[in-house]
Structure formats: C-alpha cells, structure tokens
Design an enzyme around this catalytic site. Structure first.
Site, PDB file in Angstrom:
ATOM      1  N   TYR A 157      -8.570 -12.966   6.697  1.00 15.70           N
ATOM      2  CA  TYR A 157      -8.245 -12.103   5.542  1.00 15.70           C
ATOM      3  C   TYR A 157      -6.766 -11.684   5.586  1.00 15.70           C
ATOM      4  CZ  TYR A 157      -9.001  -8.104   2.343  1.00 15.70           C
ATOM      5  OH  TYR A 157      -8.952  -7.198   1.293  1.00 15.70           O
ATOM      6  N   LYS A 161      -3.976 -12.570   2.824  1.00 11.52           N
ATOM      7  CA  LYS A 161      -3.327 -11.483   2.085  1.00 11.52           C
ATOM      8  C   LYS A 161      -1.817 -11.458   2.347  1.00 11.52           C
ATOM      9  CE  LYS A 161      -6.900  -9.723  -0.081  1.00 11.52           C
ATOM     10  NZ  LYS A 161      -7.020  -9.873  -1.525  1.00 11.52           N
TER      11      LYS A 161
END
Ligand code: NAD
Length: 249
Positions: A157, A161
C-alpha cells in the site's frame, strides 16, 4: 461555492461509500454532474446517485474495475456519451491487503499495486486526452500518509501510494501547458470501512496531534476546493495532507 461546477462533469472512482461517496456528494453540491464509479456494490452506488438526484443534481452509476484498462475506457466512453465532457477526475478507489513484508504474498503485492497505482494511471491517461482537448481539467489523486512515512504491514500500500505522488507530479508537469492541474490529497486515519476493523486505535491516536480520526467529509472538503475553486487553478503538483497533523512537512 454554490454552482461553481455547474455544467461541469466529475468522475469519482470507488464512490459508492467512504471518502469517494463524500467527494461525489460534495462535488454534486457545487453543481457537478457525477459519474459514481463502483466495482461491485451497485446498490450502494445507486443510493449515492439517488441522493444526488434528490438534492437536485445529476448523476449516473457506472460499474468498472479501474485496474482493468478496457473497463476504464468503457467508463470514460459512457461518461462522454452521457455528459459530453469531463472536467474533474478523482482517483479515489483503493484497497488494502495488509501483512508484514515477510508474510506478503506476490498476489497481495500485485492486487494493491494494480488498483491503487495502475488504476490511477489508467483513469488519468484516459481522461487526460479529453482534458487536453478541452484545455481545462482538474485531477485529484488520493494517496495516504502511508505513502509519505511508511507503515508496518503496508509495504504494498505504501509503495502504491508513494507511486501515486511521483506519478501525479509528472502528470502535473505534462498537462500544465494546457491548463490541466493534478494534485494529491493524502489522508491520515479517516473513519471509513477501510479503517473500521483496526484494533490498535489507542496506539494510533498517539500519533495524531488532533487526537481523533478524520471524517470523509473533511477529506471531501479539500477535494472540492481543488476541483471547484477558481483559486485552485494555480495549484498543481502538490501533496496536501488531511491527517490531523500526523505528517508535518
Ligand atoms: P473504502 O474501502 O470505504 O472505499 C474504497 C472504495 O474503492 C470502495 O467504494 C470500493 O468499492 C472501491 N473499489 C475497490 N476496488 C475497486 C475497483 N477495482 N474498481 C473500482 N472501485 C473499487 O475506503 P476509503 O477509506 O473511503 O478509501 C478511499 C481512498 O482513500 C482509498 O484510495 C484509500 O487508500 C484512501 N485512504 C483512506 C484512508 C482512511 O483512513 N480511510 C487513509 C488514507 C488514504
């Protein structure tokens, strides 16, 4: 801000709930016609559409897995057929597959990269063709504090991101000559389904100076400013946090 986006069209990916839903409602509030994108929750997406219409706005729900290039192209085509233009893209759809690095399977890595990073690329690429022709447009990509500071259990993640940030800065430079802006909103801990089953709340709050989770509407407020306010026309390539003070640059 009433009517700032009258006759304008916004696509919000993953907007059947959470931050995406709040963004869709906030943009509809200032007059935008909304494409409520969803992956599988057609009932919730239809409820968002109904709420917008009940408030006097216009919206359609469109099912598309935004990590799939063909489905993204179909969504953009359908949006153009219905509304004739696209002024705002909010790349909001996102998932987590949290686990520590040593336990992370390649499929956990790939699923998160495919949606949270490749999905942003696919939607931005498809929409930018239209915005370049229109010589206007605002792209808002939702990253996370995890992409700025890392977070144990979120290697996939955080990488996606952080990737969104580099991607957005490049897009901002490429599209600026035609008046199209691209910015990143990086939320901290926001009270949605995504954070609903986090157990170590007390521990998390220690790292948030404002000592509470944010609300989806608080993220949507910044999205609306970047999408609609005339003053935001001179803001591009920036990363803005809505995180109760977790990250201070
Ligand atoms: P959420 O889980 O409530 O919403 C995510 C949305 O994405 C859902 O509507 C889901 O249906 C949609 N989605 C999932 N897979 C999809 C796909 N393949 N195609 C299209 N849509 C798909 O989570 P949220 O908290 O509202 O998160 C929204 C965004 O904000 C995400 O990008 C998330 O990473 C980011 N974010 C959230 C927080 C937080 O604390 N909640 C913090 C930082 C960043």
């Amino acid at each position: 801000m009433v009517g700032l986006l009258a006759d304008k069209v916004a696509i919000v990916t993953g907007s059947s709930r959470g931050i995406g839903k709040a963004a869709a409602l906030a943009l509809a509030d200032v007059g935008a016609k909304i494409v409520v994108n969803y992956a599988s929750s057609s009932h919730s997406a239809q409820e968002v559409v109904s709420e917008i219409i009940a408030n006097g706005g216009e919206a359609i729900a469109f099912q598309a897995d935004v990590s799939n290039a063909t489905e993204v192209d179909d969504m953009i085509k359908a949006s153009m057929e219905k509304f004739g233009r696209i002024d705002v893209l909010v790349n909001n759809a996102g998932i987590t597959r949290d686990t520590l690095l040593l336990r992370m399977k390649p499929e956990d890595w790939q699923a998160v990269i495919d949606l949270n990073l490749t999905g942003v690329f696919l939607c931005t690429r498809a929409v930018s063709k239209i915005m370049l022709k229109q010589r206007s447009g605002r792209i808002i990509n939702i990253s996370s504090v995890a992409g700025l500071m890392g977070n144990p259990g979120q290697a996939n993640y955080s990488a996606a991101k952080a990737g969104v940030i580099g991607f957005t800065k490049t897009v901002a430079k490429e599209l600026a000559p035609r008046g199209v802006t691209a910015n990143v909103v990086a939320p901290g801990f926001i009270a949605t389904d995504m954070t609903g089953d986090l157990k170590n709340t007390e521990e998390i709050l220690k790292y948030i100076p404002l000592a509470r989770y944010g609300q989806p509407e608080e993220v949507a407020g910044l999205i609306r400013f970047l999408a609609a306010d005339p003053a935001a026309a001179y803001i591009t390539g920036q990363v803005m946090n809505v995180d109760g003070g977790m990250v201070m640059h």
